[in-house]
Design a protein around this motif. Structure first.
Motif, PDB file in Angstrom:
ATOM      1  N   TYR A 282      41.070  13.847   6.123  1.00 47.81           N
ATOM      2  CA  TYR A 282      40.975  13.689   4.666  1.00 47.81           C
ATOM      3  C   TYR A 282      42.256  14.205   4.015  1.00 47.81           C
ATOM      4  CZ  TYR A 282      36.023  12.937   5.547  1.00 47.81           C
ATOM      5  OH  TYR A 282      34.838  12.443   6.010  1.00 47.81           O
ATOM      6  N   GLY A 283      42.799  13.408   3.091  1.00 49.02           N
ATOM      7  CA  GLY A 283      44.069  13.788   2.482  1.00 49.02           C
ATOM      8  C   GLY A 283      45.220  13.457   3.416  1.00 49.02           C
ATOM      9  N   ALA A 284      45.116  12.299   4.086  1.00 53.03           N
ATOM     10  CA  ALA A 284      46.177  11.860   5.009  1.00 53.03           C
ATOM     11  C   ALA A 284      47.291  11.215   4.192  1.00 53.03           C
ATOM     12  CB  ALA A 284      45.601  10.885   6.038  1.00 53.03           C
ATOM     13  N   SER A 285      47.855  11.986   3.289  1.00 57.47           N
ATOM     14  CA  SER A 285      48.787  11.415   2.323  1.00 57.47           C
ATOM     15  C   SER A 285      49.956  12.339   2.028  1.00 57.47           C
ATOM     16  CB  SER A 285      48.045  11.126   1.016  1.00 57.47           C
ATOM     17  OG  SER A 285      47.276  12.248   0.649  1.00 57.47           O
ATOM     18  N   GLY A 286      49.875  13.577   2.464  1.00 59.05           N
ATOM     19  CA  GLY A 286      50.969  14.516   2.231  1.00 59.05           C
ATOM     20  C   GLY A 286      51.505  15.027   3.550  1.00 59.05           C
ATOM     21  N   GLY A 287      52.330  16.061   3.496  1.00 64.18           N
ATOM     22  CA  GLY A 287      52.961  16.584   4.702  1.00 64.18           C
ATOM     23  C   GLY A 287      51.960  16.978   5.771  1.00 64.18           C
TER      24      GLY A 287
ATOM     25  N   GLY B  42      42.576   8.551   2.339  1.00 64.59           N
ATOM     26  CA  GLY B  42      43.516   8.920   1.283  1.00 64.59           C
ATOM     27  C   GLY B  42      43.247   8.093   0.055  1.00 64.59           C
ATOM     28  N   ARG B  43      44.148   8.208  -0.908  1.00 62.80           N
ATOM     29  CA  ARG B  43      43.929   7.539  -2.176  1.00 62.80           C
ATOM     30  C   ARG B  43      44.919   6.387  -2.354  1.00 62.80           C
ATOM     31  NH1 ARG B  43      41.546   8.850  -7.178  1.00 62.80           N
ATOM     32  NH2 ARG B  43      42.964   8.344  -8.874  1.00 62.80           N
ATOM     33  N   GLN B  44      46.202   6.736  -2.342  1.00 62.34           N
ATOM     34  CA  GLN B  44      47.198   5.714  -2.676  1.00 62.34           C
ATOM     35  C   GLN B  44      47.501   4.811  -1.479  1.00 62.34           C
ATOM     36  OE1 GLN B  44      50.691   7.190  -4.806  1.00 62.34           O
ATOM     37  NE2 GLN B  44      49.638   9.130  -5.064  1.00 62.34           N
TER      38      GLN B  44
ATOM     39  N   SER C 213      40.610   3.989   1.808  1.00 62.94           N
ATOM     40  CA  SER C 213      41.075   4.434   0.506  1.00 62.94           C
ATOM     41  C   SER C 213      39.868   4.859  -0.335  1.00 62.94           C
ATOM     42  CB  SER C 213      41.822   3.299  -0.193  1.00 62.94           C
ATOM     43  OG  SER C 213      41.932   3.599  -1.562  1.00 62.94           O
ATOM     44  N   THR C 214      39.972   6.021  -0.943  1.00 67.71           N
ATOM     45  CA  THR C 214      38.866   6.499  -1.786  1.00 67.71           C
ATOM     46  C   THR C 214      38.703   5.598  -3.014  1.00 67.71           C
ATOM     47  OG1 THR C 214      40.412   8.012  -2.849  1.00 67.71           O
ATOM     48  CG2 THR C 214      39.070   8.913  -1.086  1.00 67.71           C
ATOM     49  N   LEU C 215      39.748   4.847  -3.358  1.00 65.21           N
ATOM     50  CA  LEU C 215      39.648   3.927  -4.493  1.00 65.21           C
ATOM     51  C   LEU C 215      38.801   2.710  -4.127  1.00 65.21           C
ATOM     52  CD1 LEU C 215      43.399   3.998  -5.618  1.00 65.21           C
ATOM     53  CD2 LEU C 215      41.489   5.221  -6.655  1.00 65.21           C
ATOM     54  N   GLU C 216      38.908   2.255  -2.878  1.00 66.21           N
ATOM     55  CA  GLU C 216      38.199   1.042  -2.449  1.00 66.21           C
ATOM     56  C   GLU C 216      36.813   1.344  -1.899  1.00 66.21           C
ATOM     57  OE1 GLU C 216      40.552  -1.069   0.410  1.00 66.21           O
ATOM     58  OE2 GLU C 216      42.314  -0.947  -0.891  1.00 66.21           O
ATOM     59  N   HIS C 217      36.615   2.566  -1.425  1.00 68.98           N
ATOM     60  CA  HIS C 217      35.337   2.895  -0.771  1.00 68.98           C
ATOM     61  C   HIS C 217      34.686   4.095  -1.439  1.00 68.98           C
ATOM     62  CE1 HIS C 217      36.176   0.103   2.490  1.00 68.98           C
ATOM     63  NE2 HIS C 217      37.383   0.608   2.575  1.00 68.98           N
ATOM     64  N   PRO C 218      34.001   3.861  -2.560  1.00 67.33           N
ATOM     65  CA  PRO C 218      33.352   5.006  -3.221  1.00 67.33           C
ATOM     66  C   PRO C 218      32.293   5.655  -2.316  1.00 67.33           C
ATOM     67  CG  PRO C 218      32.787   2.920  -4.311  1.00 67.33           C
ATOM     68  CD  PRO C 218      33.821   2.600  -3.296  1.00 67.33           C
ATOM     69  N   GLN C 219      31.708   4.867  -1.411  1.00 66.41           N
ATOM     70  CA  GLN C 219      30.721   5.450  -0.480  1.00 66.41           C
ATOM     71  C   GLN C 219      31.371   5.630   0.885  1.00 66.41           C
ATOM     72  OE1 GLN C 219      26.932   3.189  -0.958  1.00 66.41           O
ATOM     73  NE2 GLN C 219      26.388   5.195  -1.800  1.00 66.41           N
ATOM     74  N   LEU C 220      32.261   6.581   0.907  1.00 64.34           N
ATOM     75  CA  LEU C 220      33.121   6.820   2.048  1.00 64.34           C
ATOM     76  C   LEU C 220      32.340   7.113   3.326  1.00 64.34           C
ATOM     77  CD1 LEU C 220      36.167   6.860   2.061  1.00 64.34           C
ATOM     78  CD2 LEU C 220      36.096   9.293   1.554  1.00 64.34           C
TER      79      LEU C 220
END
Ligand code: ZN
Ligand code: ZN
Length: 346
Positions: free
Chosen positions: A176-181, A201-203, A220-227
């Motif tokens: 989760y949060g596979a978007s930063g360092g 991730g989100r973006q 993507s949390t934007l595409e899958h609200p029911q993750l």
């Protein structure tokens, strides 16, 4: 020397920006070395102090920055085992070496832990003085600038995945949060160790980076609200191991609903909010929730060995470089989610 100084108070940035100014070059105390900084990574923890109002252990004025690579410029009295001119990364977590935790091999939990860029001046400067034991020599062909990210992004992720998560080949790991360092470094390490990786991730552009680093599935949390439903659809019984790099309560709540019975949830993201956990599920499904704080020296050594063998690629995580004069702009981009791991190159 030039340094970017956080004048405080905590939470005052960006109204009160970091001030790039001339300060006296530090002298290495006995047992310390002076490192000429090649690069210093920008971490969200810095923004916690600058923007969110968390108090650093050393009150400002403070030079932030804890993800450092450089060359040894000068040795303090009594230093052995490190040479002038040697390329090093700096372990930012400075244990006392004497307390029960240090003696027991969990020096990351040291009672008297000092942290570079938080309890003493850090790497957003041309030079930084650190204990010689924190200056870890780099292998000959390692890239000096990009190797800075091995210290926090990779070291912390390795400790979380391997030491606490006990990752095994064949595990299905949700990150989760596979978007930063940290999150992207964790993707690389988990893949190198034979796991199947679900990157959350989100973006979209950052998830595309996770894909480049080997992630098998992108959510993507934007595409899958029911993750959690998606994770269950992909995994059947759920993830064997869930790793949080986001510090967001909703991500940890999702991990509690999508980790398989007997699995582990490791939290290395930093946040101040509260998560509620249904106790009947915790007991009945027998999953574990583990906190993961920084790393031990042995984790850094293993990360360096993985980099030397080409099992991980720090340069892929280090997405942007900024001169010291642009440090405020650099942190603004981090705050707006426009960089993976940005490096300030003083
Ligand atoms: Zn950090
Ligand atoms: Zn200690």
């Amino acid at each position: 020397m030039k340094a970017a100084v956080f004048q405080g108070p905590p939470g005052s940035w960006p109204a009160k920006p970091l001030v790039v100014q001339e300060v006296p070059r530090p002298e290495p105390a006995p047992g310390e070395v002076l490192v000429r900084v090649a690069a210093c990574g920008m971490c969200r923890t810095d923004l916690e102090y600058m923007k969110e109002g968390m108090r650093p252990p050393k009150a400002p004025p403070l030079v932030l920055g804890h993800e450092i690579s450089g060359t040894v410029e000068k040795l303090g009295d009594g230093v052995e085992g490190v040479k002038e001119g040697e390329a090093v990364i700096v372990a930012f977590s400075l244990p006392c070496g004497r307390c029960a935790f240090c003696r027991g091999g969990t020096e990351n939990l040291c009672e008297r832990l000092e942290v570079v860029g938080a309890s003493r001046d850090g790497g957003m400067a041309e030079y930084v003085a650190v204990p010689a034991s924190a200056a870890i020599p780099l292998p000959p062909r390692a890239p000096l600038v990009e190797s800075a990210v091995l210290t926090d992004s990779f070291g912390t992720s390795y400790h979380a995945l391997v030491h606490l998560g006990a990752i095994q080949p064949g595990d299905v790991v949700a990150i989760y949060g596979a978007s930063g360092g940290l999150g992207l470094s964790a993707v690389q390490i988990a893949k190198a160790l034979g796991a199947t990786v679900i990157a959350v991730g989100r973006q979209p552009w950052k998830l595309a980076k996770a894909k480049e680093m080997g992630a098998d599935y992108l959510l993507s949390t934007l595409e899958h609200p029911q993750l959690e439903k998606e994770i269950r659809r992909l995994t059947g019984e759920g993830a064997t191991l869930s790793l949080d790099a986001s510090g967001a309560p909703e991500m940890i709540a999702c991990a509690c609903r999508s980790t398989r019975p007997g699995g582990k949830i490791v939290v290395m993201g930093y946040g101040v909010k509260t998560v509620s956990v249904p106790l009947h599920r915790l007991m009945w499904l027998q999953y574990s929730i583990l906190g993961a704080r920084t790393y031990r020296l042995v984790d850094l050594k293993r990360v360096l060995a993985m980099a030397e063998k080409g099992m991980i690629n720090p340069a892929a995580v280090a997405s942007h470089r900024f001169p010291l004069a642009e440090v405020n702009e650099a942190y603004r981009m981090l705050d707006e989610g426009k960089v993976l791991r940005g490096l300030v190159v003083p």
